[in-house]
Motif scaffolding. Structure first.
Motif, PDB file in Angstrom:
ATOM      1  N   GLY A  74       2.440  23.829  70.042  1.00  0.00           N
ATOM      2  CA  GLY A  74       2.609  22.567  69.027  1.00  0.00           C
ATOM      3  C   GLY A  74       4.010  22.750  68.401  1.00  0.00           C
ATOM      4  O   GLY A  74       4.458  21.620  68.148  1.00  0.00           O
ATOM      5  N   GLU A  75       4.555  23.943  68.285  1.00  0.00           N
ATOM      6  CA  GLU A  75       6.071  23.891  67.821  1.00  0.00           C
ATOM      7  C   GLU A  75       6.866  23.361  68.476  1.00  0.00           C
ATOM      8  O   GLU A  75       7.838  22.632  68.012  1.00  0.00           O
ATOM      9  N   LEU A  76       6.853  23.879  69.839  1.00  0.00           N
ATOM     10  CA  LEU A  76       7.791  23.210  70.900  1.00  0.00           C
ATOM     11  C   LEU A  76       7.601  21.550  71.079  1.00  0.00           C
ATOM     12  O   LEU A  76       8.588  20.860  70.923  1.00  0.00           O
ATOM     13  N   ASN A  77       6.346  21.237  71.104  1.00  0.00           N
ATOM     14  CA  ASN A  77       6.114  19.688  71.039  1.00  0.00           C
ATOM     15  C   ASN A  77       6.597  18.978  69.939  1.00  0.00           C
ATOM     16  O   ASN A  77       7.140  18.001  69.893  1.00  0.00           O
ATOM     17  N   GLN A  78       6.573  19.588  68.454  1.00  0.00           N
ATOM     18  CA  GLN A  78       7.230  19.056  67.359  1.00  0.00           C
ATOM     19  C   GLN A  78       8.901  18.748  67.653  1.00  0.00           C
ATOM     20  O   GLN A  78       9.262  17.708  67.416  1.00  0.00           O
ATOM     21  N   ALA A  79       9.554  20.138  68.079  1.00  0.00           N
ATOM     22  CA  ALA A  79      10.896  20.018  68.356  1.00  0.00           C
ATOM     23  C   ALA A  79      11.233  18.957  69.616  1.00  0.00           C
ATOM     24  O   ALA A  79      12.175  18.334  69.212  1.00  0.00           O
ATOM     25  N   TRP A  80      10.435  18.986  70.825  1.00  0.00           N
ATOM     26  CA  TRP A  80      10.718  18.253  71.636  1.00  0.00           C
ATOM     27  C   TRP A  80      10.429  16.667  71.286  1.00  0.00           C
ATOM     28  O   TRP A  80      11.469  15.643  71.503  1.00  0.00           O
ATOM     29  N   ASP A  81       9.424  16.236  70.348  1.00  0.00           N
ATOM     30  CA  ASP A  81       9.326  14.889  70.130  1.00  0.00           C
ATOM     31  C   ASP A  81      10.476  14.350  69.208  1.00  0.00           C
ATOM     32  O   ASP A  81      10.734  13.234  69.034  1.00  0.00           O
ATOM     33  N   GLU A  82      10.919  15.524  68.244  1.00  0.00           N
ATOM     34  CA  GLU A  82      12.378  15.119  67.512  1.00  0.00           C
ATOM     35  C   GLU A  82      13.454  14.840  68.271  1.00  0.00           C
ATOM     36  O   GLU A  82      14.236  13.941  68.050  1.00  0.00           O
ATOM     37  N   TRP A  83      13.449  15.522  69.630  1.00  0.00           N
ATOM     38  CA  TRP A  83      14.782  15.399  70.427  1.00  0.00           C
ATOM     39  C   TRP A  83      14.592  14.506  71.511  1.00  0.00           C
ATOM     40  O   TRP A  83      15.852  13.917  71.901  1.00  0.00           O
ATOM     41  N   VAL A  84      13.759  14.505  72.219  1.00  0.00           N
ATOM     42  CA  VAL A  84      13.584  13.585  73.338  1.00  0.00           C
ATOM     43  C   VAL A  84      13.850  11.994  73.290  1.00  0.00           C
ATOM     44  O   VAL A  84      13.810  11.541  72.289  1.00  0.00           O
ATOM     45  N   ASP A  85      14.599  11.651  74.207  1.00  0.00           N
ATOM     46  CA  ASP A  85      14.977  10.027  74.203  1.00  0.00           C
ATOM     47  C   ASP A  85      13.734   9.304  74.581  1.00  0.00           C
ATOM     48  O   ASP A  85      13.280   9.458  75.926  1.00  0.00           O
ATOM     49  N   MET A  86      13.047   8.825  73.708  1.00  0.00           N
ATOM     50  CA  MET A  86      11.876   7.900  73.894  1.00  0.00           C
ATOM     51  C   MET A  86      11.967   7.004  74.739  1.00  0.00           C
ATOM     52  O   MET A  86      10.930   6.539  75.320  1.00  0.00           O
ATOM     53  N   ALA A  87      13.184   6.537  74.999  1.00  0.00           N
ATOM     54  CA  ALA A  87      13.294   5.270  75.914  1.00  0.00           C
ATOM     55  C   ALA A  87      13.464   5.787  77.436  1.00  0.00           C
ATOM     56  O   ALA A  87      13.219   4.996  78.106  1.00  0.00           O
ATOM     57  N   ASN A  88      13.768   7.056  77.486  1.00  0.00           N
ATOM     58  CA  ASN A  88      13.729   7.535  79.043  1.00  0.00           C
ATOM     59  C   ASN A  88      13.158   9.058  78.935  1.00  0.00           C
ATOM     60  O   ASN A  88      13.802  10.024  79.153  1.00  0.00           O
ATOM     61  N   PRO A  89      12.034   9.059  78.586  1.00  0.00           N
ATOM     62  CA  PRO A  89      11.329  10.380  78.593  1.00  0.00           C
ATOM     63  C   PRO A  89      10.951  11.127  80.264  1.00  0.00           C
ATOM     64  O   PRO A  89      10.616  10.443  80.996  1.00  0.00           O
ATOM     65  N   PRO A  90      11.555  12.249  80.333  1.00  0.00           N
ATOM     66  CA  PRO A  90      11.564  12.835  81.439  1.00  0.00           C
ATOM     67  C   PRO A  90       9.932  13.491  81.697  1.00  0.00           C
ATOM     68  O   PRO A  90       9.248  13.565  80.807  1.00  0.00           O
ATOM     69  N   GLN A  91       9.806  13.953  82.937  1.00  0.00           N
ATOM     70  CA  GLN A  91       8.933  14.861  83.238  1.00  0.00           C
ATOM     71  C   GLN A  91       8.885  16.122  82.605  1.00  0.00           C
ATOM     72  O   GLN A  91      10.129  16.505  82.791  1.00  0.00           O
ATOM     73  N   ARG A  92       7.781  16.867  82.098  1.00  0.00           N
ATOM     74  CA  ARG A  92       8.026  18.003  81.492  1.00  0.00           C
ATOM     75  C   ARG A  92       6.582  18.918  81.806  1.00  0.00           C
ATOM     76  O   ARG A  92       5.798  18.326  81.770  1.00  0.00           O
ATOM     77  N   ALA A  93       6.969  20.094  82.111  1.00  0.00           N
ATOM     78  CA  ALA A  93       5.799  21.008  82.292  1.00  0.00           C
ATOM     79  C   ALA A  93       6.189  22.421  81.479  1.00  0.00           C
ATOM     80  O   ALA A  93       7.178  22.736  81.168  1.00  0.00           O
ATOM     81  N   CYS A  94       5.044  22.950  80.940  1.00  0.00           N
ATOM     82  CA  CYS A  94       5.157  24.415  80.069  1.00  0.00           C
ATOM     83  C   CYS A  94       4.422  25.400  80.736  1.00  0.00           C
ATOM     84  O   CYS A  94       3.293  24.941  81.042  1.00  0.00           O
ATOM     85  N   LEU A  95       4.952  26.353  80.778  1.00  0.00           N
ATOM     86  CA  LEU A  95       4.367  27.573  81.296  1.00  0.00           C
ATOM     87  C   LEU A  95       4.448  28.777  80.418  1.00  0.00           C
ATOM     88  O   LEU A  95       5.609  28.918  79.735  1.00  0.00           O
ATOM     89  N   GLY A  96       3.389  29.521  80.280  1.00  0.00           N
ATOM     90  CA  GLY A  96       3.475  30.759  79.360  1.00  0.00           C
ATOM     91  C   GLY A  96       3.802  31.831  80.206  1.00  0.00           C
ATOM     92  O   GLY A  96       3.600  32.323  81.415  1.00  0.00           O
ATOM     93  N   VAL A  97       5.065  32.727  79.791  1.00  0.00           N
ATOM     94  CA  VAL A  97       5.497  33.426  80.493  1.00  0.00           C
ATOM     95  C   VAL A  97       6.139  34.675  79.457  1.00  0.00           C
ATOM     96  O   VAL A  97       6.005  34.425  78.645  1.00  0.00           O
TER      97      VAL A  97
END
Length: 113
Positions: A74-97
């Motif tokens: 959720g913390e990553l998602n918050q940072a991502w949503d603040e940062w991402v270009d909403m007009a051009n959102p890329p594909q994104r995958a998250c992995l726990g490592v």
């Protein structure tokens, strides 16, 4: 031709450009920061790497995010949503490592130049 943008460590490039495609990887330079702050700092580093390669987040094709603790996504998602270009959102995958040292997030993106 392959163009490499040197990193802080001689054995790693910050970005590599080939045939109009750039790939870059970033972590936070501040290892004591929270997941949210590390994500923000890593995304800022991605912005800089893309700019140095002659492109921007508007041209990101895919993003792979590695998290040390998926329960904090959720913390990553918050940072991502603040940062991402909403007009051009890329594909994104998250992995726990398991990440090295105190890194909580590592981000890999592929973009068009």
């Amino acid at each position: 031709m392959i163009t490499r943008i040197p990193g802080k460590v001689a054995s790693r490039s910050r970005a590599v450009i080939h045939n109009g495609i750039v790939t870059t990887v970033a972590t936070s330079p501040v290892k004591s920061a929270s997941m949210l702050e590390q994500a923000r700092l890593a995304l800022a580093a991605i912005d800089q790497n893309l700019a140095d390669a002659g492109t921007s987040k508007a041209k990101i094709i895919t993003a792979m995010v590695y998290l040390a603790d998926m329960s904090r996504k959720g913390e990553l998602n918050q940072a991502w949503d603040e940062w991402v270009d909403m007009a051009n959102p890329p594909q994104r995958a998250c992995l726990g490592v398991a990440l090295e040292g105190a890194d909580l997030v590592e981000i890999v993106v592929t973009a068009a130049v």
